[in-house]
Design a protein around this motif. Structure first.
Motif, PDB file in Angstrom:
ATOM      1  N   PRO A  20       0.830  -1.435   0.331  1.00  0.00           N
ATOM      2  CA  PRO A  20      -0.498   0.344   0.046  1.00  0.00           C
ATOM      3  C   PRO A  20       1.220   1.187  -0.122  1.00  0.00           C
ATOM      4  O   PRO A  20       1.452   1.411   0.074  1.00  0.00           O
ATOM      5  CB  PRO A  20      -0.985  -0.100   1.823  1.00  0.00           C
ATOM      6  CG  PRO A  20      -0.122  -1.168   2.084  1.00  0.00           C
ATOM      7  CD  PRO A  20       0.900  -1.935   1.146  1.00  0.00           C
ATOM      8  N   GLN A  21      -0.085   1.880  -0.383  1.00  0.00           N
ATOM      9  CA  GLN A  21       0.946   3.663  -0.417  1.00  0.00           C
ATOM     10  C   GLN A  21       0.260   4.812   0.147  1.00  0.00           C
ATOM     11  O   GLN A  21      -1.040   4.162  -0.197  1.00  0.00           O
ATOM     12  CB  GLN A  21       1.388   4.378  -2.252  1.00  0.00           C
ATOM     13  CG  GLN A  21       1.157   3.071  -3.561  1.00  0.00           C
ATOM     14  CD  GLN A  21       2.926   2.528  -2.716  1.00  0.00           C
ATOM     15  OE1 GLN A  21       3.873   3.646  -2.397  1.00  0.00           O
ATOM     16  NE2 GLN A  21       3.987   1.935  -3.080  1.00  0.00           N
ATOM     17  N   ILE A  23      -1.852   7.621  -0.201  1.00  0.00           N
ATOM     18  CA  ILE A  23      -2.524   7.941  -1.303  1.00  0.00           C
ATOM     19  C   ILE A  23      -2.971   9.717  -0.295  1.00  0.00           C
ATOM     20  O   ILE A  23      -2.982  10.825  -1.138  1.00  0.00           O
ATOM     21  CB  ILE A  23      -3.765   7.188  -1.400  1.00  0.00           C
ATOM     22  CG1 ILE A  23      -3.529   5.628  -1.834  1.00  0.00           C
ATOM     23  CG2 ILE A  23      -5.140   8.004  -2.449  1.00  0.00           C
ATOM     24  CD1 ILE A  23      -4.831   4.909  -2.515  1.00  0.00           C
ATOM     25  N   ASN A  24      -4.511   9.668   0.497  1.00  0.00           N
ATOM     26  CA  ASN A  24      -4.459  10.734   0.687  1.00  0.00           C
ATOM     27  C   ASN A  24      -3.090  11.684   2.252  1.00  0.00           C
ATOM     28  O   ASN A  24      -2.477  10.873   2.799  1.00  0.00           O
ATOM     29  CB  ASN A  24      -5.623  11.009   1.619  1.00  0.00           C
ATOM     30  CG  ASN A  24      -6.667  10.450   0.487  1.00  0.00           C
ATOM     31  OD1 ASN A  24      -7.093  10.069  -0.091  1.00  0.00           O
ATOM     32  ND2 ASN A  24      -7.787  11.985   0.306  1.00  0.00           N
ATOM     33  N   ARG A  26      -3.847  13.113   4.566  1.00  0.00           N
ATOM     34  CA  ARG A  26      -3.844  12.525   6.026  1.00  0.00           C
ATOM     35  C   ARG A  26      -4.003  10.800   6.301  1.00  0.00           C
ATOM     36  O   ARG A  26      -4.546   9.851   7.474  1.00  0.00           O
ATOM     37  CB  ARG A  26      -5.216  12.672   6.666  1.00  0.00           C
ATOM     38  CG  ARG A  26      -4.926  13.788   6.945  1.00  0.00           C
ATOM     39  CD  ARG A  26      -6.418  14.619   7.444  1.00  0.00           C
ATOM     40  NE  ARG A  26      -7.211  13.937   8.877  1.00  0.00           N
ATOM     41  CZ  ARG A  26      -8.789  13.819   9.117  1.00  0.00           C
ATOM     42  NH1 ARG A  26      -9.192  14.942   8.198  1.00  0.00           N
ATOM     43  NH2 ARG A  26      -8.380  13.487  10.538  1.00  0.00           N
ATOM     44  N   ASP A  27      -3.309   9.758   5.869  1.00  0.00           N
ATOM     45  CA  ASP A  27      -3.304   8.395   5.763  1.00  0.00           C
ATOM     46  C   ASP A  27      -1.693   7.892   5.868  1.00  0.00           C
ATOM     47  O   ASP A  27      -0.973   9.873   6.905  1.00  0.00           O
ATOM     48  CB  ASP A  27      -2.542   8.003   4.364  1.00  0.00           C
ATOM     49  CG  ASP A  27      -4.087   7.411   3.192  1.00  0.00           C
ATOM     50  OD1 ASP A  27      -5.371   7.402   4.149  1.00  0.00           O
ATOM     51  OD2 ASP A  27      -3.760   7.585   2.088  1.00  0.00           O
ATOM     52  N   CYS A  90     -13.810  10.624   9.896  1.00  0.00           N
ATOM     53  CA  CYS A  90     -12.322  12.441   9.497  1.00  0.00           C
ATOM     54  C   CYS A  90     -12.251  13.319  10.514  1.00  0.00           C
ATOM     55  O   CYS A  90     -10.918  14.199  10.951  1.00  0.00           O
ATOM     56  CB  CYS A  90     -13.349  13.460   8.396  1.00  0.00           C
ATOM     57  SG  CYS A  90     -14.501  14.308   8.980  1.00  0.00           S
ATOM     58  N   ASN A 106     -17.444  11.978   5.720  1.00  0.00           N
ATOM     59  CA  ASN A 106     -16.432  11.568   4.973  1.00  0.00           C
ATOM     60  C   ASN A 106     -15.571  11.187   4.423  1.00  0.00           C
ATOM     61  O   ASN A 106     -14.496  11.081   4.528  1.00  0.00           O
ATOM     62  CB  ASN A 106     -15.274  13.410   5.102  1.00  0.00           C
ATOM     63  CG  ASN A 106     -16.507  14.905   5.391  1.00  0.00           C
ATOM     64  OD1 ASN A 106     -17.207  15.295   4.560  1.00  0.00           O
ATOM     65  ND2 ASN A 106     -16.411  16.083   6.402  1.00  0.00           N
ATOM     66  N   SER A 107     -15.493   9.457   4.856  1.00  0.00           N
ATOM     67  CA  SER A 107     -15.099   9.160   4.960  1.00  0.00           C
ATOM     68  C   SER A 107     -15.129   7.694   4.305  1.00  0.00           C
ATOM     69  O   SER A 107     -14.986   6.686   3.773  1.00  0.00           O
ATOM     70  CB  SER A 107     -14.676   8.441   6.234  1.00  0.00           C
ATOM     71  OG  SER A 107     -15.285   8.300   7.031  1.00  0.00           O
ATOM     72  N   PRO A 109     -15.572   6.605   0.136  1.00  0.00           N
ATOM     73  CA  PRO A 109     -15.589   7.629  -1.055  1.00  0.00           C
ATOM     74  C   PRO A 109     -17.271   7.019  -1.598  1.00  0.00           C
ATOM     75  O   PRO A 109     -17.363   7.561  -2.423  1.00  0.00           O
ATOM     76  CB  PRO A 109     -14.231   6.863  -1.510  1.00  0.00           C
ATOM     77  CG  PRO A 109     -13.990   5.918  -0.323  1.00  0.00           C
ATOM     78  CD  PRO A 109     -15.291   5.660   0.970  1.00  0.00           C
ATOM     79  N   PHE A 135     -12.533  -0.056   0.841  1.00  0.00           N
ATOM     80  CA  PHE A 135     -11.303  -0.195   1.826  1.00  0.00           C
ATOM     81  C   PHE A 135     -10.513  -0.896   1.679  1.00  0.00           C
ATOM     82  O   PHE A 135     -11.535  -2.002   2.431  1.00  0.00           O
ATOM     83  CB  PHE A 135     -10.991   1.078   3.006  1.00  0.00           C
ATOM     84  CG  PHE A 135     -11.613   2.501   2.891  1.00  0.00           C
ATOM     85  CD1 PHE A 135     -10.565   3.261   2.538  1.00  0.00           C
ATOM     86  CD2 PHE A 135     -12.865   2.711   3.312  1.00  0.00           C
ATOM     87  CE1 PHE A 135     -10.701   4.687   2.643  1.00  0.00           C
ATOM     88  CE2 PHE A 135     -13.328   3.819   2.875  1.00  0.00           C
ATOM     89  CZ  PHE A 135     -12.068   5.097   2.848  1.00  0.00           C
ATOM     90  N   ARG A 144      -2.655   0.395   4.685  1.00  0.00           N
ATOM     91  CA  ARG A 144      -2.733   1.609   4.595  1.00  0.00           C
ATOM     92  C   ARG A 144      -4.371   2.512   5.128  1.00  0.00           C
ATOM     93  O   ARG A 144      -5.427   1.597   5.257  1.00  0.00           O
ATOM     94  CB  ARG A 144      -3.241   2.372   2.981  1.00  0.00           C
ATOM     95  CG  ARG A 144      -4.027   3.965   2.891  1.00  0.00           C
ATOM     96  CD  ARG A 144      -5.192   4.113   1.497  1.00  0.00           C
ATOM     97  NE  ARG A 144      -5.222   5.650   1.584  1.00  0.00           N
ATOM     98  CZ  ARG A 144      -6.675   5.503   0.961  1.00  0.00           C
ATOM     99  NH1 ARG A 144      -7.168   4.739   0.811  1.00  0.00           N
ATOM    100  NH2 ARG A 144      -6.933   7.354   1.097  1.00  0.00           N
ATOM    101  N   PRO A 146      -6.578   5.420   6.248  1.00  0.00           N
ATOM    102  CA  PRO A 146      -7.082   6.769   5.953  1.00  0.00           C
ATOM    103  C   PRO A 146      -7.107   7.709   6.934  1.00  0.00           C
ATOM    104  O   PRO A 146      -7.760   7.023   8.077  1.00  0.00           O
ATOM    105  CB  PRO A 146      -8.402   6.897   4.699  1.00  0.00           C
ATOM    106  CG  PRO A 146      -8.394   5.307   4.548  1.00  0.00           C
ATOM    107  CD  PRO A 146      -7.526   4.441   6.401  1.00  0.00           C
ATOM    108  N   PHE A 147      -7.449   8.719   6.887  1.00  0.00           N
ATOM    109  CA  PHE A 147      -7.736   9.315   8.782  1.00  0.00           C
ATOM    110  C   PHE A 147      -6.593   9.086   9.625  1.00  0.00           C
ATOM    111  O   PHE A 147      -7.097   9.120  10.846  1.00  0.00           O
ATOM    112  CB  PHE A 147      -9.190   9.396   9.023  1.00  0.00           C
ATOM    113  CG  PHE A 147      -9.845  10.371   7.997  1.00  0.00           C
ATOM    114  CD1 PHE A 147      -9.429  11.491   7.148  1.00  0.00           C
ATOM    115  CD2 PHE A 147     -10.881  10.090   6.821  1.00  0.00           C
ATOM    116  CE1 PHE A 147      -9.993  12.358   6.362  1.00  0.00           C
ATOM    117  CE2 PHE A 147     -12.157  10.854   6.059  1.00  0.00           C
ATOM    118  CZ  PHE A 147     -11.597  11.949   5.885  1.00  0.00           C
TER     119      PHE A 147
END
Ligand SMILES: NC(=O)c1ccc[n+]([C@@H]2O[C@H](COP(=O)([O-])OP(=O)(O)OC[C@H]3O[C@@H](n4cnc5c(N)ncnc54)[C@H](O)[C@@H]3O)[C@@H](O)[C@H]2O)c1
Ligand SMILES: [Zn+2]
Ligand SMILES: [Zn+2]
Lengths: 391, 248
Positions: A20-21, A23-24, A26-27, A90, A106-107, A109, A135, A144, A146-147
């Motif tokens: 994994p990389q 991406i956002n 806040r990851d 978030c 907001n989490s 997509p 995800f 990965r 997020p947030f």
């Protein structure tokens, strides 16, 4: 890296996939040291959840070590040991500000899809279908997150993985289920489902001051296990006795003050026409699992609370609204607002009030995931909770 | 909406034509105008209008209209008909102050961050700006927009510049609430290409701009509240070209 991928009904495969990389901003990227299989994963395994795609990485209960942070993550650094909550939130929206993390605005997509189905969308979840955000999950060597400045909780090096891993889901889930019962002095709490969630609900109900806890299941080993781990728990095997009669009898005719449905039923649809299919399917499925919820509504005392941690996705056939209405019941439910409970439950672990590792029955390597899924799904008496180690 | 060249070419040679030659010309012109128009609106519903405009371009180029097919209509003879206005109205509540949201929006150069069909917006004057948007089939479209009314931290109104092919106007308002953040309300009005087919197209595709505006506003909210628009593109899966069974 190696990851457990969903390949279809009753088919999981350990695959080599790209790492994994970020991406956002806040990851964060976590090197996973421990991950577990949840009862929720079985609903995916059994093919009940739509919007899964072949190759999706499973897993939402995991912990590990931070190896990389995005430039928006100020509170974590390389080497930090963290437990990751399964709800992605978030921390900034109306709901997060009010600690309703599992309905973060907001989490997810794919929020538009859930809006079609539910009117409004809940948060994103790890490894739990594209409707829940799509995800990649944590039954893998890396993930990965997020947030990452809102979700993961740092844990001290002095506590072993097994004691804190279940802060990722089932301990807070059982705790919220009991907390939602608003337990008062003298209360009796009845819990349907003696799986891991039910086990933590029982522990939590006692922690929150319940006088009596009654567990209901038909796997005798799971009921016996609850007895072995809680001094005062009472159990009902629904294969042997009538649950309503028994509950009424042991409560002197009053009924339990609150009832927890830790069984659940998951089946969804993503479009309007799929909803119709779904409704038809629910009529058929309703012969079994929603039975626990109906029974809980029937058994709970007047003015009592029905708390539902067990997951639901679509429609329920024959919902006993008359009983609920005329008894003046309160209903509390939902995906767990994880981040709201993790800090205080970590403290409870540190203070030695509870050791969540009690629930583990099997410890395997990540590469053994296919065997673990198969057994956890069918051998419920012995296979209670599986922890996988990836490295 | 993604086709590869081959299948489109094959498709084009097999369809029959149900649109008159004169109308094909109008379609082609209106199609590009519509794309340009949507983007003038601030591009908020650029996607939808691009779809609509792209559809007209396609129709102009091929002489085939799927909308007519669906409606069972053929326009062998040109019939006149009044043009009809299309309104798009959407709102979202954002957990930020009206001032913060207004300031971000008012700098139009920020808009492509959440309006995915915009390539860029350049400020050209105090009230004017030049917009570049992605059009279907890899093309891009440019146009000028001008601000017609604004009240600081409250509202921004705009209009297509004089002489625009498709007249349009829009307004975004930032309304405070007691403790729920700011209600962002967007109203867009445009006049689809003149003529019978124009109103038909507008009606049949009417939902699309709504959805596009809703998604643009969702992205705006996410960017403003969480500082990022959460994505999953680029994450690993067993579908990756490099993925293989670990048994091997
Ligand atoms: N709300 C949340 O955030 C959240 C989090 C985690 C899990 N869950 C859900 O909680 C539920 C339980 O999870 P788990 O890991 O303990 O699963 P599990 O499958 O291990 O346990 C479920 C138990 O319910 C029992 N059961 C089935 N029908 C019953 C009935 N009619 N009466 C009484 N018991 C019955 C089963 O025998 C089993 O022991 C699942 O639906 C899961 O998806 C929800
Ligand atoms: Zn779980
Ligand atoms: Zn949030």
């Amino acid at each position: 890296m190696k990851a457990v991928c969903w390949m279809g009904k009753h088919k999981v495969e350990v695959m080599d996939v790209p790492d994994p990389q970020i991406i956002n901003d806040r990851d964060a990227i976590i090197k996973i040291t421990g991950t577990a299989i949840c009862g929720s994963d079985l609903h995916l395994y059994n093919g009940y959840i739509p919007s899964m795609m072949q190759g999706d990485i499973l897993g939402h209960e995991f912990m590990g070590e931070v190896v990389e942070t995005g430039k928006g993550v100020g509170n974590l650094k390389k080497g930090d040991r963290v437990v990751v909550p399964f709800t992605i939130a978030c921390g900034k929206c109306f709901f997060c500000e009010r600690e309703m993390y599992s309905v973060c605005d907001n989490s997810n997509p794919n929020a538009g899809g859930q809006e079609t189905l539910y009117g409004f969308s809940g948060s994103g979840l790890f490894g739990f279908s594209h409707l829940m955000g799509g995800f990649a999950g944590g039954q893998a060597e890396y993930a990965r997150v997020p947030f990452a400045d809102v979700g993961p909780i740092k844990v001290p090096d002095s506590i072993p993985d097994e004691k804190v891993l279940f802060l990722s889901d089932i301990f807070p889930t059982g705790f919220m289920a009991a907390n939602n019962c608003n337990i008062q002095e003298g209360d009796t709490v009845a819990i349907w489902g003696a799986g891991p969630v039910g086990q933590f609900a029982a522990k939590s109900a006692f922690m929150l001051g319940a006088e009596r806890v009654v567990m209901i299941d038909h796997y005798q080993d799971r009921l016996d296990f609850a007895k072995a781990n809680n001094e005062n728990v009472e159990t009902i095997n629904f294969d042997d006795v009538d649950v309503y009669d028994k509950l009424k009898d042991i409560t002197g005719g009053r009924g339990p003050d609150s009832c927890i449905d830790a069984v659940g039923l998951e089946s969804h649809g993503t479009s309007v026409d799929a909803l119709l299919d779904y409704a038809k399917a629910a009529v058929y499925l309703a012969t079994d699992r929603p039975h626990a919820l109906r029974q809980a509504i029937f058994c709970v005392r007047k003015g009592g609370t029905v708390s539902i941690p067990g997951a639901y996705g679509g429609f329920m056939d024959k919902f006993p609204i008359g009983a609920a209405f005329n008894k003046g019941l309160t209903f509390k439910m939902g995906q767990t607002h994880m981040q709201a409970y993790m800090p205080r439950l970590l403290t409870a672990i540190e203070e030695g009030k509870i050791d969540p590792s009690f629930v583990i029955s099997h410890r395997l390597k990540l590469s053994e995931a296919p065997v673990a899924y198969d057994n956890f799904n069918t051998e419920k008496n012995q296979w209670r909770k599986v922890v996988l180690t990836p490295h | 909406m993604q086709h590869n060249e081959n299948s489109i070419t094959q498709f084009l040679t097999h369809i029959n034509q149900n649109v008159s030659p004169a109308e094909r010309v109008v379609s082609a012109v209106s199609g590009s105008g519509l794309i340009a128009y949507g983007l003038k609106q601030g591009g908020l519903f650029g996607a939808a209008l691009s779809l609509l405009g792209g559809g007209l371009l396609y129709r102009g180029a091929t002489g085939h209209c799927h909308v007519y097919d669906a409606a069972g209509i053929t326009t062998a003879d040109d019939r006149p008909s009044p043009s009809s206005r299309v309104h798009v109205k959407k709102s979202v509540t954002i957990n930020k102050s009206p001032a913060e949201l207004y300031q971000f929006w008012r700098n139009f150069e920020n808009l492509p961050q959440f309006m995915t069909h915009l390539e860029s917006v350049k400020t050209t004057g105090e009230k004017t700006s030049r917009w570049v948007a992605k059009a279907p089939l890899g093309a891009s479209v440019e146009w000028d927009a001008e601000i017609t009314s604004e009240r600081e931290n409250e509202r921004i109104g705009w209009k297509s510049i004089e002489g625009s092919e498709i007249p349009n106007s829009g307004v975004v308002e930032f309304l405070p609430t007691s403790n729920r953040g700011t209600e962002v309300r967007v109203v867009l009005t445009y006049e689809p290409p003149a003529g019978y087919f124009g109103s038909l197209v507008a009606r049949l595709f009417g939902e699309e701009p709504n959805q596009q505006v809703a998604e643009d506003l969702r992205r705006f909210k996410r960017l403003m509240e969480s500082g990022t628009i959460m994505k999953t593109e680029g994450q690993p899966s067993g579908r990756s070209a490099k993925a293989k069974s670990a048994k091997a």
